[in-house]
Write a protein that holds these residues in place. Sequence first.
Motif, PDB file in Angstrom:
ATOM      1  N   SER A 126      43.721  15.768  64.140  1.00 20.65           N
ATOM      2  CA  SER A 126      44.821  16.635  63.724  1.00 20.65           C
ATOM      3  C   SER A 126      45.268  16.292  62.314  1.00 20.65           C
ATOM      4  CB  SER A 126      45.987  16.432  64.702  1.00 20.65           C
ATOM      5  OG  SER A 126      47.134  17.102  64.241  1.00 20.65           O
ATOM      6  N   GLY A 127      45.607  17.316  61.540  1.00 20.79           N
ATOM      7  CA  GLY A 127      46.123  17.056  60.201  1.00 20.79           C
ATOM      8  C   GLY A 127      45.895  18.210  59.255  1.00 20.79           C
ATOM      9  N   SER A 128      46.222  17.952  57.982  1.00 15.64           N
ATOM     10  CA  SER A 128      46.152  19.047  57.012  1.00 15.64           C
ATOM     11  C   SER A 128      44.721  19.351  56.571  1.00 15.64           C
ATOM     12  CB  SER A 128      47.009  18.713  55.792  1.00 15.64           C
ATOM     13  OG  SER A 128      46.550  17.498  55.239  1.00 15.64           O
ATOM     14  N   ARG A 129      43.785  18.424  56.796  1.00 18.04           N
ATOM     15  CA  ARG A 129      42.387  18.667  56.415  1.00 18.04           C
ATOM     16  C   ARG A 129      41.458  18.372  57.583  1.00 18.04           C
ATOM     17  NH1 ARG A 129      45.000  16.906  51.933  1.00 18.04           N
ATOM     18  NH2 ARG A 129      44.551  17.941  49.952  1.00 18.04           N
ATOM     19  N   ALA A 130      41.940  18.614  58.789  1.00 18.05           N
ATOM     20  CA  ALA A 130      41.158  18.243  59.975  1.00 18.05           C
ATOM     21  C   ALA A 130      39.868  19.056  60.116  1.00 18.05           C
ATOM     22  CB  ALA A 130      42.016  18.395  61.222  1.00 18.05           C
ATOM     23  N   LEU A 131      39.889  20.319  59.662  1.00 17.32           N
ATOM     24  CA  LEU A 131      38.697  21.169  59.817  1.00 17.32           C
ATOM     25  C   LEU A 131      37.469  20.524  59.178  1.00 17.32           C
ATOM     26  CD1 LEU A 131      39.781  24.863  59.072  1.00 17.32           C
ATOM     27  CD2 LEU A 131      39.305  23.830  61.276  1.00 17.32           C
ATOM     28  N   GLU A 132      37.690  19.840  58.048  1.00 16.98           N
ATOM     29  CA  GLU A 132      36.571  19.264  57.313  1.00 16.98           C
ATOM     30  C   GLU A 132      35.887  18.144  58.105  1.00 16.98           C
ATOM     31  OE1 GLU A 132      39.189  20.437  55.834  1.00 16.98           O
ATOM     32  OE2 GLU A 132      38.411  21.659  54.198  1.00 16.98           O
ATOM     33  N   ASN A 133      36.556  17.642  59.158  1.00 20.92           N
ATOM     34  CA  ASN A 133      35.930  16.588  59.972  1.00 20.92           C
ATOM     35  C   ASN A 133      34.900  17.138  60.950  1.00 20.92           C
ATOM     36  OD1 ASN A 133      37.440  14.577  58.831  1.00 20.92           O
ATOM     37  ND2 ASN A 133      39.012  14.583  60.416  1.00 20.92           N
ATOM     38  N   ILE A 134      34.904  18.454  61.170  1.00 18.45           N
ATOM     39  CA  ILE A 134      34.050  19.012  62.225  1.00 18.45           C
ATOM     40  C   ILE A 134      32.559  18.691  62.009  1.00 18.45           C
ATOM     41  CG2 ILE A 134      33.335  21.114  63.438  1.00 18.45           C
ATOM     42  CD1 ILE A 134      36.119  22.224  62.990  1.00 18.45           C
ATOM     43  N   PRO A 135      32.001  18.897  60.793  1.00 18.38           N
ATOM     44  CA  PRO A 135      30.577  18.579  60.640  1.00 18.38           C
ATOM     45  C   PRO A 135      30.247  17.128  61.011  1.00 18.38           C
ATOM     46  CG  PRO A 135      31.350  19.816  58.747  1.00 18.38           C
ATOM     47  CD  PRO A 135      32.556  19.476  59.554  1.00 18.38           C
ATOM     48  N   PHE A 136      31.115  16.195  60.607  1.00 15.22           N
ATOM     49  CA  PHE A 136      30.900  14.782  60.934  1.00 15.22           C
ATOM     50  C   PHE A 136      30.918  14.580  62.449  1.00 15.22           C
ATOM     51  CE2 PHE A 136      32.551  10.619  62.025  1.00 15.22           C
ATOM     52  CZ  PHE A 136      31.742   9.779  61.284  1.00 15.22           C
ATOM     53  N   GLU A 137      31.905  15.186  63.097  1.00 12.61           N
ATOM     54  CA  GLU A 137      32.045  15.001  64.544  1.00 12.61           C
ATOM     55  C   GLU A 137      30.899  15.680  65.296  1.00 12.61           C
ATOM     56  OE1 GLU A 137      34.047  12.951  65.701  1.00 12.61           O
ATOM     57  OE2 GLU A 137      35.561  12.724  64.145  1.00 12.61           O
ATOM     58  N   LEU A 138      30.438  16.828  64.766  1.00 15.50           N
ATOM     59  CA  LEU A 138      29.305  17.507  65.413  1.00 15.50           C
ATOM     60  C   LEU A 138      28.067  16.627  65.349  1.00 15.50           C
ATOM     61  CD1 LEU A 138      29.586  21.245  64.289  1.00 15.50           C
ATOM     62  CD2 LEU A 138      29.862  20.340  66.596  1.00 15.50           C
ATOM     63  N   HIS A 177      21.327  27.619  68.849  1.00 14.66           N
ATOM     64  CA  HIS A 177      22.566  26.864  68.637  1.00 14.66           C
ATOM     65  C   HIS A 177      22.601  25.675  69.584  1.00 14.66           C
ATOM     66  CE1 HIS A 177      24.227  29.725  65.841  1.00 14.66           C
ATOM     67  NE2 HIS A 177      23.853  30.710  66.643  1.00 14.66           N
ATOM     68  N   ASP A 178      23.354  24.660  69.194  1.00 16.73           N
ATOM     69  CA  ASP A 178      23.429  23.474  70.052  1.00 16.73           C
ATOM     70  C   ASP A 178      24.865  22.993  70.260  1.00 16.73           C
ATOM     71  OD1 ASP A 178      23.869  22.545  67.516  1.00 16.73           O
ATOM     72  OD2 ASP A 178      22.007  21.413  67.374  1.00 16.73           O
ATOM     73  N   ALA A 179      25.843  23.812  69.886  1.00 14.42           N
ATOM     74  CA  ALA A 179      27.258  23.462  70.134  1.00 14.42           C
ATOM     75  C   ALA A 179      28.078  24.743  70.063  1.00 14.42           C
ATOM     76  CB  ALA A 179      27.750  22.471  69.092  1.00 14.42           C
ATOM     77  N   ALA A 219      24.819  17.554  67.338  1.00 16.05           N
ATOM     78  CA  ALA A 219      24.739  19.003  67.177  1.00 16.05           C
ATOM     79  C   ALA A 219      24.573  19.343  65.698  1.00 16.05           C
ATOM     80  CB  ALA A 219      25.992  19.655  67.736  1.00 16.05           C
ATOM     81  N   ARG A 220      23.711  20.328  65.400  1.00  8.80           N
ATOM     82  CA  ARG A 220      23.433  20.687  64.012  1.00  8.80           C
ATOM     83  C   ARG A 220      23.662  22.168  63.726  1.00  8.80           C
ATOM     84  NH1 ARG A 220      23.834  18.021  60.139  1.00  8.80           N
ATOM     85  NH2 ARG A 220      22.309  19.203  58.954  1.00  8.80           N
ATOM     86  N   LYS A 221      23.733  22.972  64.796  1.00  5.90           N
ATOM     87  CA  LYS A 221      23.877  24.412  64.543  1.00  5.90           C
ATOM     88  C   LYS A 221      24.896  25.018  65.517  1.00  5.90           C
ATOM     89  CE  LYS A 221      21.275  28.575  63.559  1.00  5.90           C
ATOM     90  NZ  LYS A 221      20.082  29.375  63.815  1.00  5.90           N
ATOM     91  N   PRO A 222      26.165  24.967  65.152  1.00  4.18           N
ATOM     92  CA  PRO A 222      27.194  25.446  66.084  1.00  4.18           C
ATOM     93  C   PRO A 222      27.332  26.968  66.090  1.00  4.18           C
ATOM     94  CG  PRO A 222      28.212  24.663  64.082  1.00  4.18           C
ATOM     95  CD  PRO A 222      26.741  24.412  63.918  1.00  4.18           C
ATOM     96  N   LEU A 223      27.802  27.470  67.208  1.00  8.36           N
ATOM     97  CA  LEU A 223      28.146  28.891  67.317  1.00  8.36           C
ATOM     98  C   LEU A 223      29.668  28.984  67.400  1.00  8.36           C
ATOM     99  CD1 LEU A 223      27.555  31.917  67.863  1.00  8.36           C
ATOM    100  CD2 LEU A 223      27.362  31.334  70.292  1.00  8.36           C
ATOM    101  N   ILE A 224      30.280  29.659  66.422  1.00  6.70           N
ATOM    102  CA  ILE A 224      31.736  29.835  66.437  1.00  6.70           C
ATOM    103  C   ILE A 224      32.051  31.110  67.208  1.00  6.70           C
ATOM    104  CG2 ILE A 224      33.786  30.250  65.014  1.00  6.70           C
ATOM    105  CD1 ILE A 224      32.436  28.640  62.788  1.00  6.70           C
ATOM    106  N   ILE A 225      32.906  30.985  68.206  1.00  5.89           N
ATOM    107  CA  ILE A 225      33.311  32.137  69.010  1.00  5.89           C
ATOM    108  C   ILE A 225      34.779  32.426  68.709  1.00  5.89           C
ATOM    109  CG2 ILE A 225      33.666  32.971  71.375  1.00  5.89           C
ATOM    110  CD1 ILE A 225      31.260  31.313  72.224  1.00  5.89           C
ATOM    111  N   THR A 226      35.052  33.671  68.331  1.00  5.87           N
ATOM    112  CA  THR A 226      36.430  34.019  67.987  1.00  5.87           C
ATOM    113  C   THR A 226      36.630  35.530  68.128  1.00  5.87           C
ATOM    114  OG1 THR A 226      38.143  33.675  66.328  1.00  5.87           O
ATOM    115  CG2 THR A 226      35.972  34.226  65.487  1.00  5.87           C
ATOM    116  N   ASP A 227      37.758  36.039  67.633  1.00  6.20           N
ATOM    117  CA  ASP A 227      37.972  37.493  67.723  1.00  6.20           C
ATOM    118  C   ASP A 227      38.289  38.071  66.340  1.00  6.20           C
ATOM    119  OD1 ASP A 227      40.625  36.926  67.207  1.00  6.20           O
ATOM    120  OD2 ASP A 227      41.329  37.301  69.236  1.00  6.20           O
ATOM    121  N   LYS A 228      38.372  39.386  66.304  1.00  7.11           N
ATOM    122  CA  LYS A 228      38.557  40.079  65.020  1.00  7.11           C
ATOM    123  C   LYS A 228      39.902  39.720  64.369  1.00  7.11           C
ATOM    124  CE  LYS A 228      34.955  42.952  64.825  1.00  7.11           C
ATOM    125  NZ  LYS A 228      33.849  41.972  64.834  1.00  7.11           N
TER     126      LYS A 228
END
Lengths: 392, 176
Positions: free
Chosen positions: A17-29, A92-94, A34-43
């Motif tokens: 959690s934090g102001s730049r937490a999104l940037e941690n996702i590749p490291f955590e993946l 995809h793997d995540a 995991a190397r090729k995530p599928l993002i599921i979201t809506d319009k």
Amino acid sequence: MYKPESYEFFCPIKFSSGSRALENIPFELEALSARKPLIITDKNVTRRGLVRKMITAFKDSGVTIGIFDGIPDVPDMQLVTELSNIYRNGEHDAIIALGCGSIVDVAKVVNIAVSYNVKILRDLAGDNLMAHPLGPFVLVPTLTGTGYETSKFTFIEDLTFSSYFLMPDLVVIDSRTVRSESLQTTVATAMVALAHAAEAYTGPGKNPITDAYAYAAIQYVKDNLITVLTKPRNKEGRLALVNAAGMAGCAFSNMKPGLIHILGEAISAMFHIASGICMGILLPYGLEYTIQKNGYHTYDLLLPLSGFDEYAGTAENLKAEKAVNIMYEMQQDLYKVTGKKIPRTLEEANVPKYMVNDIAEKVFKDGAREFGIDDYRMVLEHAWEGKPMAHS
Amino acid sequence: MGDYREVQAGSKPFKRAYIAVMLWFVGRAIQAAARVDKAVREEFEKLPEGFTFSLGVQPHGPYMIVGKNQKGRVKYLGWKPESKVVDLRMAIKNIEAALLLFTFQESTAISICRDRIDFDGDLPPALTVIRAIGIVEVYLLPKLISKLAIKRYPVWSFGRKYLGRIRIYFHSILGY
């Protein structure tokens, strides 16, 4: 401090959690292989620019991302099949669920489908029917939660899946993605968290670890909800509310649903009102019932709600009542701050009085037998009228 | 399938270049400080001979590799971790976290507390390296900035601070 005779607690989630937490996702993946995530979201999420922020966060990682942003409000199994094919064909793997509610429900079910087989999906609906862990699952919540995002539950059509394997591996709470959509969704997200945390903190399944999660969640909601409603740009406040929702979900996964949750969900389903709004109405009445029925630790609730000074300065026999009064005051504050948009009673939520009995009967018939039908009816009647039980 | 697309994440070349230059210079400055400053030398004396550590940004760098050779001399070993046996890997989780650190918006200690750096190796040598980097930062940066980068600004003699600074800059630029 309460010491239960025995208890179990399970939570496999890593929070970032934090102001730049999104940037941690590749490291955590990468840590999750995991190397090729599928993002599921809506319009709606795409329109608000959150997908773009997500792509930016992946810059420099060398990762290719798949993005599916077509989740409807009411998803079905056909969509799950379609997404499973996209996942497999795209190698995809995540899975990353960007958003809340139905987005997370679909993402969790797709994870079951690709980890098992979409054809046997219906056979896995129920409690603890999955035998092995699922693929890597990352949740990036917005401020539109239903309370189930970090929990072990997911729902699609008429099916309910329940397994600890459904809890996310990683929850990334970033101040850029937790923007408010509306006053109602903010209140609903916060109140479902508060209700789940309060029930975990006061219920019979209470243990030292649910206490830790619930305590922080209650305090975060109490300290930040009104601030966020009056100052929607307050990043820290929004971050705290989504953290509270995450922590409450973890506590909720380790307890039996309480009376407030059961009734709140039933009213939500019957009258199409956000479950958080329903639970917010029921909260003080449900807690008053808890005091009257078994007195389980409701007095302790005063500590996260009011802080050390007021807790220490209140006589033991008045603590529970004071905690409930704070909940009533909170309802009034929400009503005022939102310009009367958040109902305080079931009457204000346009639930007809003649339906109170029907709700109680339906809940009881649907199998929620932990409480008697009269108990359900009593809480509903008080919540409809807005009449505290202590004064009846 | 109309709602599905694949996106290749781009890059941040300017940020990467800035971090690469900073790591290159800090690496050479560590080598220089180990010669010039007694405290840094003593810190590295605690480490076994042949000990090597890297500090870099995940997943594709840039990196700096520093090691202690068989003669006990601390050497900057370049920016390519491949084909090197590294005893301690300090990986900054992403380029944004590295920028916070190397623009001194966040001290090393705070960055570690906020889990922005991942350690792969033993803890005592990691702490030794962090302490040494802290001393190097005092030499390299003006007081106003280095106060942001370290826990507590030390009280040093005029000679140690300013002559040491000149010598470390001199050795760092010339690379010995």
